[in-house]
Write an enzyme that holds these catalytic residues in place. Structure first.
Site, PDB file in Angstrom:
ATOM      1  N   CYS A   1      -9.697 -13.159   0.950  1.00 56.43           N
ATOM      2  CA  CYS A   1     -10.243 -12.233  -0.047  1.00 56.43           C
ATOM      3  C   CYS A   1     -11.382 -12.811  -0.881  1.00 56.43           C
ATOM      4  O   CYS A   1     -11.997 -12.081  -1.657  1.00 56.43           O
ATOM      5  CB  CYS A   1      -9.128 -11.733  -0.959  1.00 56.43           C
ATOM      6  SG  CYS A   1      -7.834 -10.909  -0.038  1.00 56.43           S
TER       7      CYS A   1
ATOM      8  N   HIS B   1     -11.346  -9.330  -7.789  1.00 52.94           N
ATOM      9  CA  HIS B   1     -10.792  -8.870  -6.510  1.00 52.94           C
ATOM     10  C   HIS B   1      -9.816  -7.733  -6.797  1.00 52.94           C
ATOM     11  O   HIS B   1      -9.004  -7.814  -7.713  1.00 52.94           O
ATOM     12  CB  HIS B   1     -10.096 -10.044  -5.823  1.00 52.94           C
ATOM     13  CG  HIS B   1      -9.357  -9.663  -4.583  1.00 52.94           C
ATOM     14  ND1 HIS B   1      -9.911  -8.860  -3.607  1.00 52.94           N
ATOM     15  CD2 HIS B   1      -8.110  -9.960  -4.155  1.00 52.94           C
ATOM     16  CE1 HIS B   1      -9.029  -8.692  -2.633  1.00 52.94           C
ATOM     17  NE2 HIS B   1      -7.925  -9.346  -2.948  1.00 52.94           N
TER      18      HIS B   1
ATOM     19  N   ASN C   1      -6.611  -2.587  -1.521  1.00 51.05           N
ATOM     20  CA  ASN C   1      -7.134  -3.936  -1.295  1.00 51.05           C
ATOM     21  C   ASN C   1      -7.681  -4.051   0.130  1.00 51.05           C
ATOM     22  O   ASN C   1      -6.901  -4.117   1.077  1.00 51.05           O
ATOM     23  CB  ASN C   1      -5.997  -4.939  -1.534  1.00 51.05           C
ATOM     24  CG  ASN C   1      -6.394  -6.381  -1.258  1.00 51.05           C
ATOM     25  OD1 ASN C   1      -7.507  -6.659  -0.791  1.00 51.05           O
ATOM     26  ND2 ASN C   1      -5.488  -7.294  -1.526  1.00 51.05           N
TER      27      ASN C   1
HETATM   28  O1  UT7 Z   1      -5.336 -10.209  -1.747  1.00 55.45           O
HETATM   29  C1  UT7 Z   1      -4.119 -10.702  -2.213  1.00 55.45           C
HETATM   30  C2  UT7 Z   1      -3.017  -9.814  -1.778  1.00 55.45           C
HETATM   31  N1  UT7 Z   1      -1.784  -9.835  -2.441  1.00 55.45           N
HETATM   32  C3  UT7 Z   1      -1.525  -9.566  -3.748  1.00 55.45           C
HETATM   33  O2  UT7 Z   1      -2.374  -9.471  -4.556  1.00 55.45           O
HETATM   34  C4  UT7 Z   1      -0.099  -9.327  -4.097  1.00 55.45           C
HETATM   35  C5  UT7 Z   1       0.264  -9.743  -5.485  1.00 55.45           C
HETATM   36  N2  UT7 Z   1       1.580  -9.222  -5.837  1.00 55.45           N
HETATM   37  C6  UT7 Z   1       1.783  -7.925  -6.196  1.00 55.45           C
HETATM   38  O3  UT7 Z   1       0.858  -7.145  -6.254  1.00 55.45           O
HETATM   39  C7  UT7 Z   1       3.178  -7.522  -6.606  1.00 55.45           C
HETATM   40  O4  UT7 Z   1       4.001  -8.662  -6.653  1.00 55.45           O
HETATM   41  C8  UT7 Z   1       3.823  -6.468  -5.650  1.00 55.45           C
HETATM   42  C9  UT7 Z   1       3.101  -5.148  -5.806  1.00 55.45           C
HETATM   43  C10 UT7 Z   1       3.720  -6.936  -4.210  1.00 55.45           C
HETATM   44  C11 UT7 Z   1       5.280  -6.264  -6.021  1.00 55.45           C
HETATM   45  O5  UT7 Z   1       5.385  -5.872  -7.384  1.00 55.45           O
HETATM   46  P1  UT7 Z   1       6.393  -6.616  -8.357  1.00 55.45           P
HETATM   47  O6  UT7 Z   1       6.314  -5.932  -9.647  1.00 55.45           O
HETATM   48  O7  UT7 Z   1       6.054  -8.069  -8.319  1.00 55.45           O
HETATM   49  O8  UT7 Z   1       7.774  -6.323  -7.691  1.00 55.45           O
HETATM   50  P2  UT7 Z   1       8.878  -7.332  -7.181  1.00 55.45           P
HETATM   51  O9  UT7 Z   1       8.426  -8.015  -5.920  1.00 55.45           O
HETATM   52  O10 UT7 Z   1       9.318  -8.175  -8.323  1.00 55.45           O
HETATM   53  O11 UT7 Z   1      10.037  -6.334  -6.785  1.00 55.45           O
HETATM   54  C12 UT7 Z   1      10.747  -5.562  -7.761  1.00 55.45           C
HETATM   55  C13 UT7 Z   1      11.675  -4.609  -7.050  1.00 55.45           C
HETATM   56  C14 UT7 Z   1      12.467  -5.252  -5.929  1.00 55.45           C
HETATM   57  O12 UT7 Z   1      13.768  -4.677  -5.925  1.00 55.45           O
HETATM   58  P3  UT7 Z   1      15.003  -5.466  -6.576  1.00 55.45           P
HETATM   59  O13 UT7 Z   1      15.103  -6.753  -5.812  1.00 55.45           O
HETATM   60  O14 UT7 Z   1      14.633  -5.670  -8.012  1.00 55.45           O
HETATM   61  O15 UT7 Z   1      16.131  -4.522  -6.338  1.00 55.45           O
HETATM   62  C15 UT7 Z   1      11.739  -4.831  -4.678  1.00 55.45           C
HETATM   63  O16 UT7 Z   1      12.559  -4.771  -3.542  1.00 55.45           O
HETATM   64  O17 UT7 Z   1      10.888  -3.569  -6.436  1.00 55.45           O
HETATM   65  C16 UT7 Z   1      11.273  -3.445  -5.051  1.00 55.45           C
HETATM   66  N3  UT7 Z   1      10.124  -3.007  -4.305  1.00 55.45           N
HETATM   67  C17 UT7 Z   1       9.795  -1.701  -4.140  1.00 55.45           C
HETATM   68  N4  UT7 Z   1      10.396  -0.574  -4.575  1.00 55.45           N
HETATM   69  C18 UT7 Z   1       9.802   0.603  -4.248  1.00 55.45           C
HETATM   70  C19 UT7 Z   1       9.182  -3.755  -3.684  1.00 55.45           C
HETATM   71  N5  UT7 Z   1       8.257  -2.963  -3.112  1.00 55.45           N
HETATM   72  C20 UT7 Z   1       8.625  -1.684  -3.377  1.00 55.45           C
HETATM   73  C21 UT7 Z   1       8.053  -0.438  -3.074  1.00 55.45           C
HETATM   74  N6  UT7 Z   1       8.678   0.664  -3.527  1.00 55.45           N
HETATM   75  N7  UT7 Z   1       6.910  -0.310  -2.358  1.00 55.45           N
END
Ligand code: UT7
Length: 329
Positions: free
Chosen positions: A113, A256, A286
């Site tokens: 990226c 980004h 993205n």
């Molecule tokens: O170019 C670089 C590319 N990558 C990035 O920039 C990614 C950077 N990270 C992020 O953007 C965020 O970490 C995510 C969007 C990927 C995830 O958001 P988060 O607020 O960090 O969520 P989390 O991983 O802490 O997950 C919270 C909960 C989990 O459930 P439990 O374990 O608390 O029951 C996940 O399983 O949200 C759940 N979850 C979802 N729920 C509904 C994860 N993805 C989803 C989803 N829909 N799409």
């Protein structure tokens, strides 16, 4: 030493829209979750008959026209991408032929990226030394081809698109002139590679063997989130220190486009007002190497960014890689 200035800009996204409602039909997610955790509402996806070079071609053509040049004027072509049409040849060679450029140097640069910033940094060197006059830089990715649409933690984020600059030598500007590219710095720390990578499809696992070796993006989202905020904040502070500029002298920050919460957190750490942060993540998601030129071109078309404005471009990506470019447009 010569000054490198942005003479032209272009961008392209495919017509097909993938909405949060569409994703609700594909994985266990909701529009409310995606919007509140990422800020993304929709993203553009290339149709099956389009590949990265097709996206890059339209962005490049627009950038050359916007520069008031023709393909014959271009002295070098660099494409930043992680999703080339083929293992080889480089996408840049496909564009050289399709655009009708001379038999100029043309190669791809793989830096996830931050690829567009790395391409800018590289191109600037050829212009600074006086070796070349006009360099076409394209950031293009078709992340939909390496996205796992059964993984709700990644498929909500990624998309396809392209952006391009023509970077030109300004023979009338002194090296100290407050114009064009004013600062570049990029960094890498490979210890974080397992936090964001594509297991298969390369020379280690050429063909996907099992679930653990898919040719699709895997990511430790929370970890990458933290690294994104700290690396971009640090890159911005280093840039301000090195250029002896204050944030008041920066008209726009273009980060980004990965997640609105990352953009907001960087703004908060740097104490940049939200109005100065350019964000297109809601509409485009993205698309990796394309996000920064696409966001910049969108803001220019909206009449926000104008000639003479000073911009800070900030990026991070799988590698881990991160960097910053300061320029006056
Ligand atoms: O170019 C670089 C590319 N990558 C990035 O920039 C990614 C950077 N990270 C992020 O953007 C965020 O970490 C995510 C969007 C990927 C995830 O958001 P988060 O607020 O960090 O969520 P989390 O991983 O802490 O997950 C919270 C909960 C989990 O459930 P439990 O374990 O608390 O029951 C996940 O399983 O949200 C759940 N979850 C979802 N729920 C509904 C994860 N993805 C989803 C989803 N829909 N799409």
């Amino acid at each position: 030493m010569f000054k490198a200035v942005i003479r032209g800009i272009g961008s392209y996204v495919p017509d097909q829209v993938l909405t949060n409602a569409d994703l609700e039909q594909m994985v266990d997610t909701s529009d409310e979750w995606i919007v509140s955790r990422t800020g993304i509402r929709e993203r553009r996806i290339a149709p099956p008959d389009m590949a990265t070079s097709d996206l890059g071609y339209f962005a490049a053509k627009e950038a050359i026209a916007n520069a008031g040049l023709t393909p014959a004027d271009i002295d070098m072509l660099i494409v930043a991408t992680s999703t080339p049409d083929h293992q080889f040849p480089p996408v840049a060679c496909l564009l050289q032929e399709r655009l009708g450029c001379r038999t100029i140097p043309a190669y791809d640069l793989s830096a996830t990226c931050i690829g567009f910033l790395s391409a800018l940094e590289t191109a600037e060197q050829f212009i600074q030394t006086g070796k070349l006059q006009h360099i076409l830089i394209v950031g293009a990715d078709t992340l939909s081809r390496i996205t796992d649409y059964t993984d709700r933690t990644t498929c909500i984020l990624f998309s396809d698109g392209a952006g391009a600059f023509v970077l030109s030598r300004d023979d009338s500007a002194t090296p100290q002139a407050e114009t064009g590219i004013r600062y570049t710095a990029t960094h890498a720390d490979g210890t974080y590679f397992p936090s964001l990578y594509v297991p298969a499809g390369g020379s280690r696992h050429p063909q996907p063997n099992d679930q653990a070796e898919k040719a699709k993006i895997v990511m430790e989202g929370r970890k990458i989130f933290r690294l994104a905020v700290t690396s971009m904040t640090e890159a911005a502070k280093q840039a301000l220190h090195a250029t002896r500029m204050s944030l008041d002298e920066i008209d726009w920050v273009i980060p980004h486009q990965a997640n609105q919460r990352i953009i907001d957190a960087v703004a908060e750490h740097l104490e940049v007002p939200a109005e100065k942060m350019i964000s297109t993540v809601a509409d485009f998601g993205n698309n990796s190497a394309a996000t920064i030129p696409l966001a910049m071109h969108t803001a220019i078309k909206e009449g926000r960014i104008k000639r003479g404005d000073t911009l800070m471009l900030l990026a991070f990506g799988g590698g881990l890689v991160w960097g910053c470019v300061v320029l006056t447009y």
